[in-house]
Scaffold this active site. Structure first.
Site, mmCIF file in Angstrom:
data_model
loop_
_atom_site.group_PDB
_atom_site.id
_atom_site.type_symbol
_atom_site.label_atom_id
_atom_site.label_comp_id
_atom_site.label_asym_id
_atom_site.label_seq_id
_atom_site.Cartn_x
_atom_site.Cartn_y
_atom_site.Cartn_z
ATOM 1 C CB SER A 1 6.523 -6.779 19.971
ATOM 2 O OG SER A 1 6.166 -7.953 19.290
ATOM 3 C CB ILE B 1 -10.611 2.704 5.614
ATOM 4 C CG1 ILE B 1 -10.766 3.536 6.892
ATOM 5 C CG2 ILE B 1 -11.166 3.437 4.391
ATOM 6 C CD1 ILE B 1 -10.089 4.892 6.887
ATOM 7 C CB THR C 1 3.828 1.562 13.041
ATOM 8 O OG1 THR C 1 2.562 1.764 13.652
ATOM 9 C CG2 THR C 1 4.525 0.437 13.800
ATOM 10 C CG ASP C 2 0.761 5.295 15.505
ATOM 11 O OD1 ASP C 2 0.679 4.118 15.085
ATOM 12 O OD2 ASP C 2 -0.212 6.077 15.506
ATOM 13 C CD GLU C 3 -0.328 -0.689 15.329
ATOM 14 O OE1 GLU C 3 -0.087 -1.805 15.819
ATOM 15 O OE2 GLU C 3 -1.126 -0.508 14.403
ATOM 16 N NE ARG D 1 -13.668 -7.558 7.145
ATOM 17 C CZ ARG D 1 -14.064 -8.151 8.244
ATOM 18 N NH1 ARG D 1 -13.739 -7.665 9.433
ATOM 19 N NH2 ARG D 1 -14.798 -9.247 8.193
ATOM 20 C CE1 TYR E 1 3.329 -4.008 11.538
ATOM 21 C CE2 TYR E 1 1.890 -2.782 13.015
ATOM 22 C CZ TYR E 1 2.739 -2.814 11.923
ATOM 23 O OH TYR E 1 3.003 -1.659 11.228
ATOM 24 N NE ARG F 1 -6.778 -5.923 15.584
ATOM 25 C CZ ARG F 1 -6.433 -4.916 14.780
ATOM 26 N NH1 ARG F 1 -5.836 -3.837 15.266
ATOM 27 N NH2 ARG F 1 -6.694 -4.957 13.488
ATOM 28 C CG PHE G 1 -1.593 1.210 1.630
ATOM 29 C CD1 PHE G 1 -2.184 2.052 0.696
ATOM 30 C CD2 PHE G 1 -1.666 1.561 2.983
ATOM 31 C CE1 PHE G 1 -2.828 3.224 1.092
ATOM 32 C CE2 PHE G 1 -2.301 2.720 3.388
ATOM 33 C CZ PHE G 1 -2.872 3.559 2.450
ATOM 34 C CE LYS H 1 7.314 -1.468 11.114
ATOM 35 N NZ LYS H 1 7.936 -1.535 9.744
HETATM 36 P P1 NAD Z 1 1.461 -3.736 3.167
HETATM 37 O O1 NAD Z 1 1.183 -4.973 3.969
HETATM 38 O O2 NAD Z 1 0.393 -3.156 2.317
HETATM 39 O O3 NAD Z 1 2.716 -4.000 2.201
HETATM 40 C C1 NAD Z 1 3.845 -4.707 2.606
HETATM 41 C C2 NAD Z 1 4.641 -5.092 1.356
HETATM 42 O O4 NAD Z 1 5.848 -5.732 1.797
HETATM 43 C C3 NAD Z 1 3.917 -6.067 0.439
HETATM 44 O O5 NAD Z 1 4.023 -5.660 -0.907
HETATM 45 C C4 NAD Z 1 4.655 -7.387 0.667
HETATM 46 O O6 NAD Z 1 4.652 -8.239 -0.471
HETATM 47 C C5 NAD Z 1 6.051 -6.903 0.993
HETATM 48 N N1 NAD Z 1 6.816 -7.869 1.793
HETATM 49 C C6 NAD Z 1 6.409 -8.523 2.906
HETATM 50 N N2 NAD Z 1 7.385 -9.348 3.333
HETATM 51 C C7 NAD Z 1 8.441 -9.175 2.498
HETATM 52 C C8 NAD Z 1 9.738 -9.733 2.432
HETATM 53 N N3 NAD Z 1 10.158 -10.640 3.331
HETATM 54 N N4 NAD Z 1 10.569 -9.335 1.444
HETATM 55 C C9 NAD Z 1 10.164 -8.409 0.525
HETATM 56 N N5 NAD Z 1 8.933 -7.867 0.532
HETATM 57 C C10 NAD Z 1 8.086 -8.244 1.505
HETATM 58 O O7 NAD Z 1 2.021 -2.675 4.208
HETATM 59 P P2 NAD Z 1 1.818 -1.093 4.260
HETATM 60 O O8 NAD Z 1 0.550 -0.796 4.943
HETATM 61 O O9 NAD Z 1 2.106 -0.523 2.934
HETATM 62 O O10 NAD Z 1 2.994 -0.704 5.272
HETATM 63 C C11 NAD Z 1 4.283 -0.381 4.789
HETATM 64 C C12 NAD Z 1 5.162 -0.009 5.963
HETATM 65 O O11 NAD Z 1 4.609 1.087 6.666
HETATM 66 C C13 NAD Z 1 5.327 -1.116 7.006
HETATM 67 O O12 NAD Z 1 6.658 -1.111 7.455
HETATM 68 C C14 NAD Z 1 4.373 -0.720 8.124
HETATM 69 O O13 NAD Z 1 4.812 -1.222 9.361
HETATM 70 C C15 NAD Z 1 4.479 0.778 8.055
HETATM 71 N N6 NAD Z 1 3.298 1.533 8.517
HETATM 72 C C16 NAD Z 1 2.059 1.273 8.013
HETATM 73 C C17 NAD Z 1 0.976 2.045 8.419
HETATM 74 C C18 NAD Z 1 -0.415 1.818 7.856
HETATM 75 O O14 NAD Z 1 -1.352 2.467 8.299
HETATM 76 N N7 NAD Z 1 -0.595 0.942 6.865
HETATM 77 C C19 NAD Z 1 1.164 3.058 9.359
HETATM 78 C C20 NAD Z 1 2.447 3.286 9.866
HETATM 79 C C21 NAD Z 1 3.500 2.536 9.426
HETATM 80 O O1 TDX Z 2 -13.016 -5.034 10.211
HETATM 81 C C1 TDX Z 2 -12.435 -4.322 11.044
HETATM 82 N N1 TDX Z 2 -13.163 -3.673 12.007
HETATM 83 C C2 TDX Z 2 -12.612 -2.880 12.951
HETATM 84 O O2 TDX Z 2 -13.319 -2.323 13.803
HETATM 85 C C3 TDX Z 2 -10.992 -4.121 11.016
HETATM 86 C C4 TDX Z 2 -10.156 -4.806 9.982
HETATM 87 C C5 TDX Z 2 -10.442 -3.280 11.974
HETATM 88 N N2 TDX Z 2 -11.217 -2.692 12.916
HETATM 89 C C6 TDX Z 2 -10.579 -1.748 13.876
HETATM 90 C C7 TDX Z 2 -9.321 -2.219 14.556
HETATM 91 C C8 TDX Z 2 -8.558 -0.922 14.762
HETATM 92 O O3 TDX Z 2 -8.996 -0.283 15.946
HETATM 93 O O4 TDX Z 2 -10.195 -0.606 13.102
HETATM 94 C C9 TDX Z 2 -8.966 -0.043 13.574
HETATM 95 C C10 TDX Z 2 -7.952 -0.048 12.451
HETATM 96 O O5 TDX Z 2 -7.608 -1.401 12.172
HETATM 97 P P1 TDX Z 2 -6.494 -1.805 11.090
HETATM 98 O O6 TDX Z 2 -6.843 -1.221 9.770
HETATM 99 O O7 TDX Z 2 -6.289 -3.275 11.198
HETATM 100 O O8 TDX Z 2 -5.226 -0.977 11.599
HETATM 101 P P2 TDX Z 2 -4.393 -0.965 12.979
HETATM 102 O O9 TDX Z 2 -4.468 -2.253 13.689
HETATM 103 O O10 TDX Z 2 -4.760 0.294 13.705
HETATM 104 O O11 TDX Z 2 -2.894 -0.828 12.367
HETATM 105 C C11 TDX Z 2 -2.655 0.014 11.221
HETATM 106 O O12 TDX Z 2 -2.056 1.221 11.587
HETATM 107 C C12 TDX Z 2 -0.742 1.165 12.048
HETATM 108 C C13 TDX Z 2 -1.790 -0.693 10.181
HETATM 109 O O13 TDX Z 2 -2.402 -1.900 9.810
HETATM 110 C C14 TDX Z 2 -0.413 -0.917 10.702
HETATM 111 O O14 TDX Z 2 0.409 -1.495 9.706
HETATM 112 C C15 TDX Z 2 0.159 0.396 11.128
HETATM 113 O O15 TDX Z 2 1.393 0.192 11.744
#
Ligand code: NAD
Ligand code: TDX
Length: 333
Positions: free
Chosen positions: A151, A190, A122-124, A192, A149, A272, A11, A153
């Site tokens: 931990s 979102i 991540t902020d997590e 989903r 997850y 969860r 993403f 990160k």
């Molecule tokens: P994502 O799950 O959409 O994408 C992860 C990508 O990494 C995928 O394309 C997957 O194929 C690739 N990947 C997984 N394992 C791999 C491996 N061993 N070698 C090579 N590629 C591999 O994740 P995202 O939501 O785009 O998150 C990207 C980064 O941002 C992550 O480090 C995540 O911790 C961080 N992050 C995400 C969010 C969020 O809200 N999504 C927020 C803060 C930080």
């Molecule tokens: O169907 C759902 N219903 C629901 O209520 C899903 C999938 C989630 N949730 C809740 C759980 C969380 O409180 O929504 C909130 C957001 O959930 P996720 O999209 O799974 O995100 P979260 O667990 O907050 O983590 C995300 O933000 C920080 C990213 O997936 C991480 O990669 C990032 O580090």
């Protein structure tokens, strides 16, 4: 400038590659991605015809491959991760492998070749806040992760800090809040709910839905990463957030309203385990030191555009949707 992006089929990574190719005409990008269930090569298929972009299918834990790619570039931006909390509760093993061993493998290569490295986190890692906590997360908040997850990160961030201190690796770290926008996997909250509504399924809210996330548009996150690459101080951590706190119930109701449904027409499902209550970012350091500010300040508008993207791009998410809902059905969510 030649950069190696890891996880560019995911993403945030694919949005980053698009932004770089569009706005940095003298940059070229290698995208190293394993194409796990979360990766989708279609996200950057059009870019494959550009000479400034190359896709490499491979694992960030493959030391020989990583070494050869890092040798070719000026900087590495490390997005690749196992990124979904729910999956980490079910099977932590790939999280340890990719998030810890993968980061270690990259750090060893950037150390050997003396390359600039930016670590996406991540902020997590800071755990969670109470709903009425007056403080937010800042760069000095103690680490206190809750899930497998977060931990892993947190562990990967610690590796980066140690490689900076011990080996003088030229690294920066950013910890961002929850991203939203196009190309996000349908397992996440979102997308989903949007794709559920397109498919005539009710949105699913975990528990009471009081949990707060601090939403930021993916483009604002990626622009902050570019600022850190350009002007960030080596060894520093920057928190990225756009003052976007909303509880899950509010978000689900807004999605329902934007898609023309009764805002109350959702379903409560089981919570969860260990569900973090609230994340909130104080991004003052990024704003004052690097002059960054978000462009997407109206969540409603950003969310509306995201809804429209999923409506218009069903071919992109259709296969993943079926597999994802089967997985959630097994978890009772
Ligand atoms: P994502 O799950 O959409 O994408 C992860 C990508 O990494 C995928 O394309 C997957 O194929 C690739 N990947 C997984 N394992 C791999 C491996 N061993 N070698 C090579 N590629 C591999 O994740 P995202 O939501 O785009 O998150 C990207 C980064 O941002 C992550 O480090 C995540 O911790 C961080 N992050 C995400 C969010 C969020 O809200 N999504 C927020 C803060 C930080
Ligand atoms: O169907 C759902 N219903 C629901 O209520 C899903 C999938 C989630 N949730 C809740 C759980 C969380 O409180 O929504 C909130 C957001 O959930 P996720 O999209 O799974 O995100 P979260 O667990 O907050 O983590 C995300 O933000 C920080 C990213 O997936 C991480 O990669 C990032 O580090």
């Amino acid at each position: 400038m030649k950069i190696l992006v890891t996880g560019g089929a995911g993403f945030i990574g694919c949005n980053f590659v698009k932004l770089v190719l569009a706005e940095k005409p003298d940059w070229s990008v290698i995208n190293l991605d394993l194409l796990t269930y979360a990766g989708n090569r279609e996200s950057l298929r059009a870019e494959e015809s550009t000479s400034r972009y190359r896709f490499v299918h491979g694992n960030i834990c493959d030391a020989a491959l990583v070494d050869s790619l890092v040798a070719e570039v000026d900087a590495v931006i490390h997005f690749a991760a196992e990124s979904h909390n729910d999956n980490s509760l079910h099977d932590p093993s790939p999280f340890l492998q990719t998030n810890l061993i993968g980061t270690y493998t990259l750090l060893e290569a950037v150390r050997k070749h003396n390359k600039r490295y930016h670590h996406i986190s991540t902020d997590e890692v800071y755990g969670d806040l109470e709903l009425d906590d007056p403080d937010r997360f800042h760069e000095t908040t103690p680490y206190n992760p809750s899930s497998p997850y977060s931990s892993t990160k947190a562990g990967s961030d610690m590796l980066v800090r140690a490689w900076v201190r011990s080996f003088k690796v030229q690294a920066t770290i950013s910890n961002c809040s929850n991203n939203y926008g196009s190309y996000q996997h349908v397992e996440k909250f979102i997308p989903r709910q949007i794709t559920n509504l397109i498919d005539g399924i009710k949105p699913k809210l975990y528990g009471k839905g009081e949990n707060v996330r601090d939403w930021i548009h993916v483009e604002d996150h990626n622009r902050a990463v570019l600022e850190i690459l350009a002007k960030g101080r080596i060894g520093e951590t920057y928190l990225i957030g756009a003052d976007g706190e909303k509880n899950n119930k509010e978000v689900i109701e807004l999605i329902l309203e934007l898609m023309g449904h009764d805002p109350k027409d959702y379903e409560h499902v089981s919570d969860r385990p260990g569900h973090d209550m609230r994340y909130a970012i104080d991004a003052s350091k990024l704003r004052t030191e690097l002059g960054w500010k978000p462009r997407y300040t109206a969540f409603r508008d950003g969310l509306k555009a995201t809804v429209e993207w999923y409506q218009a791009n069903q071919a992109w998410w259709r296969a993943a949707k079926e597999a994802t809902e089967k997985k959630y059905a097994k978890l009772g969510r």
